[in-house]
Design a protein around this motif. Structure first.
Motif, mmCIF file in Angstrom:
data_model
loop_
_atom_site.group_PDB
_atom_site.id
_atom_site.type_symbol
_atom_site.label_atom_id
_atom_site.label_comp_id
_atom_site.label_asym_id
_atom_site.label_seq_id
_atom_site.Cartn_x
_atom_site.Cartn_y
_atom_site.Cartn_z
ATOM 1 N N GLY A 51 130.073 -1.129 -23.213
ATOM 2 C CA GLY A 51 129.569 -2.852 -22.291
ATOM 3 C C GLY A 51 130.442 -2.771 -21.522
ATOM 4 N N THR A 52 129.884 -3.243 -19.952
ATOM 5 C CA THR A 52 130.029 -3.417 -18.758
ATOM 6 C C THR A 52 130.576 -5.575 -19.062
ATOM 7 N N ARG A 53 131.946 -5.476 -18.070
ATOM 8 C CA ARG A 53 132.313 -6.985 -17.725
ATOM 9 C C ARG A 53 131.906 -7.179 -16.798
ATOM 10 N N LEU A 54 130.490 -8.509 -16.533
ATOM 11 C CA LEU A 54 130.727 -8.268 -14.760
ATOM 12 C C LEU A 54 130.892 -10.212 -14.680
ATOM 13 N N THR A 55 131.812 -10.351 -14.027
ATOM 14 C CA THR A 55 132.270 -11.123 -13.023
ATOM 15 C C THR A 55 131.274 -11.279 -12.160
ATOM 16 N N VAL A 56 131.096 -12.548 -12.314
ATOM 17 C CA VAL A 56 130.004 -13.275 -10.851
ATOM 18 C C VAL A 56 131.217 -14.258 -10.084
#
Lengths: 114, 113
Positions: free
Chosen positions: B107-112
């Motif tokens: 997984g990739t934890r993406l925070t915008v």
């Protein structure tokens, strides 16, 4: 189209107690059934699967699930849980001879207390 | 044995910036490939799946796109990120055949922001 219902969003339990995580599905055709486990900040891991044959399937870490065609269920059980079993559990279904797309339930958070 | 690699593990991007997440599979050929998004406290949302090179099916209309330039490579992209794109992105593969389970990356934890 098939669907999967995980009846409990969260299941708290004490260590060494038994647990059952419920999964019901609906489908007009035969299905393959899966349980996955997800630990925090990790991907999902296959826990066990039912393809055909014996309706009781087991995993290497003590979990088991039983396929009940009449009840359209595939509940996950463990007779004695450990703290390390705390995780999110997902039930999934794929129809036989059809779609590439599995259908996942919304998940059940198993919380094991000491 | 088969392995799946997904990177980066975490990513913080400003609104309006582009996105590229990559996923590769080793040890198998012609896999089915999937991109899922998992919002906090919610289930899995299928975004894209692919049954072969250049064959992409979109499940949810949005500002994301996917490409499969090679048999075992699957890329998730966006030209301009939105705040609502934040989440945990999971790549998965399976063998062909409905009996085959999915195998997920980390997984990739993406925070915008």
């Amino acid at each position: 189209a098939q669907s999967v219902t995980q009846l409990d969003s969260q299941v708290p339990v004490f260590e060494e107690a038994p647990v059952e995580l419920r999964c019901n599905y609906s489908s007009s055709v035969s299905v393959y059934l899966f349980w996955y486990v997800q630990y925090p900040n990790q991907g999902l891991q296959l826990l066990l699967k039912y393809l055909s044959g014996s309706t009781l399937v087991e995993s290497i870490n003590g979990f088991e699930a039983e396929f009940n065609k009449s009840q359209t269920s595939f509940h996950l059980r463990k007779p004695s849980v450990h703290i390390s079993d705390t995780a999110e559990y997902f039930c999934a279904v794929r129809i036989t001879g059809g779609s590439y797309i599995p259908t996942f339930g919304r998940g059940t958070s198993l919380i094991v207390h000491p | 044995s088969q392995t799946i690699h997904q990177w980066p593990a975490t990513l913080v991007q400003p609104v309006g910036s582009p996105l590229s997440l990559e996923c590769t599979v080793e040890g198998t050929s012609n896999p089915n490939l999937y991109w899922y998004r998992q919002a906090a406290g919610r289930g899995l949302q299928l975004l894209f799946y692919s049954v072969g090179i250049g064959q992409i099916s979109s499940e949810v209309p949005q500002n994301l796109s996917a490409s499969r330039p090679q048999d075992r490579q699957f890329i998730l992209s966006s030209k301009k990120l939105l705040l609502s794109d934040s989440g945990f992105y999971l790549c998965a593969w399976s063998a062909t055949g409905g009996y085959a389970p999915l195998h997920f990356g980390n997984g990739t934890r993406l925070t915008v922001t």
